[in-house]
Design a protein around this motif. Structure first.
Motif, PDB file in Angstrom:
ATOM      1  N   HIS A 163       0.836  -1.210   0.000  1.00  0.00           N
ATOM      2  CA  HIS A 163       0.000   0.000   0.000  1.00  0.00           C
ATOM      3  C   HIS A 163       0.870   1.258   0.000  1.00  0.00           C
ATOM      4  O   HIS A 163       0.555   2.243  -0.664  1.00  0.00           O
ATOM      5  N   ILE A 164       1.922   1.220   0.786  1.00  0.00           N
ATOM      6  CA  ILE A 164       2.805   2.396   0.871  1.00  0.00           C
ATOM      7  C   ILE A 164       3.462   2.663  -0.479  1.00  0.00           C
ATOM      8  O   ILE A 164       3.500   3.799  -0.958  1.00  0.00           O
ATOM      9  N   ARG A 165       3.941   1.608  -1.117  1.00  0.00           N
ATOM     10  CA  ARG A 165       4.601   1.802  -2.408  1.00  0.00           C
ATOM     11  C   ARG A 165       3.625   2.334  -3.451  1.00  0.00           C
ATOM     12  O   ARG A 165       3.928   3.270  -4.195  1.00  0.00           O
ATOM     13  N   LEU A 166       2.433   1.742  -3.485  1.00  0.00           N
ATOM     14  CA  LEU A 166       1.411   2.217  -4.426  1.00  0.00           C
ATOM     15  C   LEU A 166       1.107   3.691  -4.171  1.00  0.00           C
ATOM     16  O   LEU A 166       1.025   4.515  -5.094  1.00  0.00           O
ATOM     17  N   THR A 167       0.923   4.026  -2.894  1.00  0.00           N
ATOM     18  CA  THR A 167       0.541   5.392  -2.548  1.00  0.00           C
ATOM     19  C   THR A 167       1.644   6.383  -2.890  1.00  0.00           C
ATOM     20  O   THR A 167       1.376   7.493  -3.368  1.00  0.00           O
ATOM     21  N   ARG A 168       2.886   5.993  -2.654  1.00  0.00           N
ATOM     22  CA  ARG A 168       3.998   6.899  -2.973  1.00  0.00           C
ATOM     23  C   ARG A 168       4.067   7.150  -4.486  1.00  0.00           C
ATOM     24  O   ARG A 168       4.294   8.282  -4.922  1.00  0.00           O
ATOM     25  N   ASP A 169       3.839   6.121  -5.271  1.00  0.00           N
ATOM     26  CA  ASP A 169       3.823   6.314  -6.730  1.00  0.00           C
ATOM     27  C   ASP A 169       2.691   7.253  -7.147  1.00  0.00           C
ATOM     28  O   ASP A 169       2.881   8.173  -7.941  1.00  0.00           O
ATOM     29  N   ILE A 170       1.502   7.005  -6.625  1.00  0.00           N
ATOM     30  CA  ILE A 170       0.348   7.817  -7.028  1.00  0.00           C
ATOM     31  C   ILE A 170       0.505   9.259  -6.549  1.00  0.00           C
ATOM     32  O   ILE A 170       0.134  10.203  -7.242  1.00  0.00           O
ATOM     33  N   ALA A 171       1.087   9.426  -5.354  1.00  0.00           N
ATOM     34  CA  ALA A 171       1.321  10.789  -4.847  1.00  0.00           C
ATOM     35  C   ALA A 171       2.149  11.588  -5.846  1.00  0.00           C
ATOM     36  O   ALA A 171       1.844  12.753  -6.140  1.00  0.00           O
ATOM     37  N   GLU A 172       3.173  10.977  -6.398  1.00  0.00           N
ATOM     38  CA  GLU A 172       4.008  11.675  -7.386  1.00  0.00           C
ATOM     39  C   GLU A 172       3.218  11.989  -8.645  1.00  0.00           C
ATOM     40  O   GLU A 172       3.343  13.063  -9.217  1.00  0.00           O
ATOM     41  N   ARG A 173       2.409  11.011  -9.080  1.00  0.00           N
ATOM     42  CA  ARG A 173       1.674  11.210 -10.334  1.00  0.00           C
ATOM     43  C   ARG A 173       0.583  12.267 -10.197  1.00  0.00           C
ATOM     44  O   ARG A 173       0.156  12.860 -11.173  1.00  0.00           O
ATOM     45  N   LEU A 174       0.088  12.468  -8.977  1.00  0.00           N
ATOM     46  CA  LEU A 174      -0.941  13.485  -8.753  1.00  0.00           C
ATOM     47  C   LEU A 174      -0.333  14.828  -8.346  1.00  0.00           C
ATOM     48  O   LEU A 174      -1.057  15.804  -8.164  1.00  0.00           O
ATOM     49  N   ASN A 175       0.982  14.846  -8.208  1.00  0.00           N
ATOM     50  CA  ASN A 175       1.623  16.048  -7.666  1.00  0.00           C
ATOM     51  C   ASN A 175       1.263  17.313  -8.433  1.00  0.00           C
ATOM     52  O   ASN A 175       0.887  18.327  -7.845  1.00  0.00           O
ATOM     53  N   SER A 176       1.326  17.257  -9.758  1.00  0.00           N
ATOM     54  CA  SER A 176       1.097  18.480 -10.522  1.00  0.00           C
ATOM     55  C   SER A 176      -0.356  18.930 -10.457  1.00  0.00           C
ATOM     56  O   SER A 176      -0.663  20.090 -10.685  1.00  0.00           O
ATOM     57  N   GLU A 177      -1.251  18.014 -10.118  1.00  0.00           N
ATOM     58  CA  GLU A 177      -2.666  18.374 -10.082  1.00  0.00           C
ATOM     59  C   GLU A 177      -3.168  18.766  -8.699  1.00  0.00           C
ATOM     60  O   GLU A 177      -3.966  19.677  -8.556  1.00  0.00           O
ATOM     61  N   VAL A 178      -2.743  18.029  -7.672  1.00  0.00           N
ATOM     62  CA  VAL A 178      -3.246  18.341  -6.333  1.00  0.00           C
ATOM     63  C   VAL A 178      -2.128  18.576  -5.327  1.00  0.00           C
ATOM     64  O   VAL A 178      -2.393  18.800  -4.145  1.00  0.00           O
ATOM     65  N   GLY A 179      -0.884  18.522  -5.792  1.00  0.00           N
ATOM     66  CA  GLY A 179       0.231  18.902  -4.925  1.00  0.00           C
ATOM     67  C   GLY A 179       0.674  17.849  -3.919  1.00  0.00           C
ATOM     68  O   GLY A 179       1.394  18.175  -2.968  1.00  0.00           O
ATOM     69  N   THR A 180       0.257  16.621  -4.112  1.00  0.00           N
ATOM     70  CA  THR A 180       0.652  15.591  -3.136  1.00  0.00           C
ATOM     71  C   THR A 180       2.121  15.218  -3.287  1.00  0.00           C
ATOM     72  O   THR A 180       2.653  15.173  -4.387  1.00  0.00           O
ATOM     73  N   ILE A 181       2.759  14.963  -2.145  1.00  0.00           N
ATOM     74  CA  ILE A 181       4.126  14.440  -2.167  1.00  0.00           C
ATOM     75  C   ILE A 181       4.135  13.090  -1.459  1.00  0.00           C
ATOM     76  O   ILE A 181       3.171  12.717  -0.790  1.00  0.00           O
ATOM     77  N   LYS A 182       5.233  12.356  -1.632  1.00  0.00           N
ATOM     78  CA  LYS A 182       5.311  11.005  -1.081  1.00  0.00           C
ATOM     79  C   LYS A 182       5.185  11.003   0.434  1.00  0.00           C
ATOM     80  O   LYS A 182       5.924  11.708   1.121  1.00  0.00           O
TER      81      LYS A 182
END
Lengths: 370, 370
Positions: B219-238
């Motif tokens: 779950h952590i690995r999946l979430t860290r990947d998605i956080a990066e992919r959403l970064n430009s749209e919602v600003g999430t970081i790992k």
């Protein structure tokens, strides 16, 4: 095509849609027209065979007759201009509202994002345009809940989550083919869109009718299965559906679709642009005027006639146009003058209403922050 | 096992967890103990090597040191009694709250329904029990957001929907193996659980720490990947993560788990039952007292020692028990008398607080209607 069919002024032979009847068991709408008449004047879309089939619509009519609560649920994907194909759905909403139904109109923003890949700010901009157009066309905001899939009231999401537990991957693959997580979410979200009015929190509308194009029947089948599987837990029953023909594109190829700009006239096109599009629209005319006078035109192939059939013509004009065209008495140029006039009148009136409503659209739908 | 390792009174050789370091790149917690000490007395779970590894926890400590906003996110699946394995996670929350973090505690009701198949009314009942136990243990409700996955604030759901568009089926299958729609939903929902505190709507906590068992690393690995992919749209970081050993079951086989009643002591067991369970618990004792005196016991195999290590013993008692047991000076019967006393004291105190809080638990979490 048998000539008897070709002389039907509604001109609809359901070549592509037969499988719906033979394999998937939908019923013909024409068998219900008498029942519809009992409720008042029947809307042209039903009379003209555009809404041509159904599942359990008889139960909905019975409920309307008895004054029971009925919900019409339908969705719009905010991924492009609002065009005459959308207006056809709006007209069904307006008609069923006039018979007593409440509308639940979902703006499918989750789907626009996951399946079409639209950026959120575009989605929100289109949302405003869609809601304003719907109200300008006559959807009654007092009898409507407008909502976006990603920003709605709570038990809606619980339904998505619960639905996910009631279907297997194999079942979804059988219905949709290849799947990605975004598509799975979109499909389960549509299930909640259709079922949620049945919950007490949303008014407890046990009679739900969903007007769809035949391409949406997979969603209907999935939702009807899940409704049964959730029945003992949340009391959902199978929703009803009606099936409408999809409007042909004005370029004469395929359906009218936001993703093909050459295929549609938008209700928000500048009027001169709309008129120009209509003048260039694909018709059922022959190669030359001489040939057309001799052989007659082919209204069933004509996108101008399609506009008449769905939207612009009353029964008298429709009949006359069909017969005069087939007989070679009406040429495309003359007919387009009539169509331009009708289109211009409609758009002028509509765009005035649209503008007023657009400025206050947030009175009707809560827009998300991103 | 090397004897140097066997003499470590914390007794933790990470046999099963090595792959986390070698393949998945987590870092050892022991390298951060000095930094932790700078923030105050270090909690026993970190000192004793129970929380043994991390990703980016150094950034969290730096943020805490600077007084930046930090969120700890963790979830509890309301699918069985609240036991000492859960208490270990509660203790981490309480510790990080004492260092300045705000807690976001998700009750994973969607997962309990979709993955465990629990009925909704059971889920809601367990939810009340979990929240009351957490507060009774010392979780500060003023520094905590308790929420259920299916009834939360709006942008949370948008994150689930957006996350679904940022991952492929192939990626999810690589992480989770065989998938069903309910599992996909559960995984995407966990992504939103972990990322949502970063949104402005939830306080804009850019530093997020997630304490997990090693089995949750996917779950952590999946979430860290998605956080990066959403970064430009919602600003999430790992997000950051810490990894804790899972408590052994008191029957000596496998981990303490709600799904195996013989494996746990619940914090809500009647005290006589809890004491009886402890008296029957699996120990590291030898076949006879004579043998034990001669060979010494094996605390690293003992579930009583495990209870000391995680929960019941201060450092002095822990050290003494370890050494006396290994030397054959302490027999299981005597030791259990000590353990019973500590357990009884803890449970009496806890259950009193629990009862008070349980009666008003709806002050702390909004419970759904179904």
């Amino acid at each position: 095509m048998a000539s008897a069919e070709r002389l039907d002024p509604w001109g609809h032979v359901l070549i592509d849609y037969r499988k719906l009847f033979t394999v998937f068991g939908v019923k013909p709408m024409k068998d219900l027209l008498e029942k519809l008449r009992e409720l008042g004047p029947v809307h042209r879309l039903y009379r003209r065979g555009i809404v041509f089939a159904h599942r359990d619509f008889d139960k909905i009519l019975e409920a309307l007759r008895k004054g029971e609560k009925v919900a019409i649920v339908t969705g719009f994907m905010p991924s492009g201009p609002f065009h005459f194909g959308h207006k056809m759905v709006a007209d069904q909403i307006i008609y069923l509202q006039s018979l007593g139904a409440r509308a639940f109109i979902v703006i499918a923003d989750a789907e626009a994002y996951a399946v079409r890949g639209l950026p959120r700010n575009k989605i929100i901009e289109y949302t405003k345009i869609y809601v304003a157009n719907l109200i300008a066309l006559g959807v009654d905001p007092d009898k409507t809940t407008f909502y976006m899939q990603t920003s709605y009231e709570e038990p809606y999401y619980r339904l998505i989550q619960m639905a996910s537990a009631k279907v297997t991957m194999a079942e979804m693959e059988a219905i949709y083919g290849d799947l990605e997580p975004g598509k799975i979410m979109a499909a389960l979200t549509q299930v909640a869109d259709i079922l949620h009015p049945q919950l007490d929190e949303f008014g407890g509308y046990k009679y739900v009718i969903v007007p769809v194009g035949p391409d949406q029947d997979p969603h209907i089948r999935l939702t009807r299965d899940i409704a049964e599987r959730l029945n003992s837990e949340v009391g959902t029953i199978k929703p009803a559906a009606t099936y409408h023909r999809l409007m042909r594109g004005i370029d004469g190829s395929g359906k009218m679709s936001s993703s093909r700009p050459e295929s549609y006239i938008s209700l928000n096109d500048p009027i001169d642009i709309a008129v120009k599009k209509l003048r260039n629209a694909f018709t059922g005319g022959r190669a030359t005027a001489e040939e057309q006078r001799r052989l007659g035109g082919e209204p069933e192939k004509c996108s101008i006639y399609e506009l008449y059939l769905y939207h612009l013509a009353d029964d008298e004009l429709l009949s006359r146009t069909f017969l005069d065209c087939r007989a070679g008495r009406l040429l495309c140029g003359e007919d387009k003058l009539v169509a331009v006039k009708l289109l211009r009148e409609f758009l002028e009136e509509h765009q005035k209403r649209f503008k007023e409503i657009y400025d206050t659209v947030e009175d009707y739908i809560r827009l998300p922050s991103f």
